[in-house]
Design an enzyme around this catalytic site. Structure first.
Site, PDB file in Angstrom:
ATOM      1  CG  ASP A   7      -1.810   1.188   1.304  1.00 38.02           C
ATOM      2  OD1 ASP A   7      -2.255   1.673   0.251  1.00 38.02           O
ATOM      3  OD2 ASP A   7      -2.076   1.652   2.444  1.00 38.02           O
ATOM      4  CD  GLU A  67      -5.497   1.166  -3.113  1.00 39.33           C
ATOM      5  OE1 GLU A  67      -5.426   0.536  -2.044  1.00 39.33           O
ATOM      6  OE2 GLU A  67      -5.980   2.297  -3.215  1.00 39.33           O
ATOM      7  CG  ASP A 141      -0.678   2.958   6.479  1.00 32.32           C
ATOM      8  OD1 ASP A 141      -1.052   3.716   5.575  1.00 32.32           O
ATOM      9  OD2 ASP A 141      -0.648   3.287   7.677  1.00 32.32           O
TER      10      ASP A 141
END
Length: 164
Positions: A7, A67, A141
């Site tokens: 992430d 992502e 996170d």
């Protein structure tokens, strides 16, 4: 198959490593890389790159999952900064000959909850449940990175490539 979910973020980059292929994915490692906000931008990117290289060298992932870039049009600078961090991750993956796959945030949410607009809290609970963790992974996170990795495991399982 060992899947490293990332992430990306300039201040905090979450990572989560899953071993997939048995009955269900197992968490190998999860955590965050923090950059010092008092350092110059390029120094912060260098620190993230160094940490990502260390994670890759230590855990030998078969694939890295990130992502996809998303930003609201009213915050274009955020998208540019995230693009830099993603570039560092892609570079380190390429240097280590590890392929990179990316998924849109809505696809990740839908893969885990069935709802592409799931809340962060719903996602964290699903990550904890799917990975049979006693608590919700912290910081958020790291949970987000595990969600990215889990999305990839489910996508591969759906295509019959690995068991989940």
């Amino acid at each position: 198959m060992r899947v490293l979910g990332i992430d990306p973020g300039l201040n905090i980059t979450g990572y989560g490593l899953l071993d997939a292929g048995n009955d269900h994915p197992i968490v190998v490692e999860a955590g965050v890389v923090r950059s010092n906000d008092k350092d110059q931008f390029e120094v912060r990117l260098c620190e993230i790159a160094r940490e990502i290289s260390d994670i890759i060298a230590q855990f030998h992932p078969d694939v890295i999952v990130v992502e996809e870039l998303y930003s609201h049009y009213s915050h274009p600078i955020t998208a540019v900064i995230m693009g830099h961090v993603r570039g560092v991750i892609y570079l380190r993956a390429a240097e280590a000959n590890v392929p990179v796959v990316s998924y849109a945030a809505t696809r990740i949410k839908k893969a885990l909850t069935g709802n592409g607009r799931a809340t962060k809290s719903q996602m964290q609970r699903m990550v904890s449940s799917a990975l049979r963790l006693p608590t919700i992974p912290e910081p958020p996170d790291a949970a987000d990175a595990l969600a990215v990795a889990l999305c990839h495991c489910r996508a591969k399982a759906h295509h019959g490539m690995i068991a989940v």
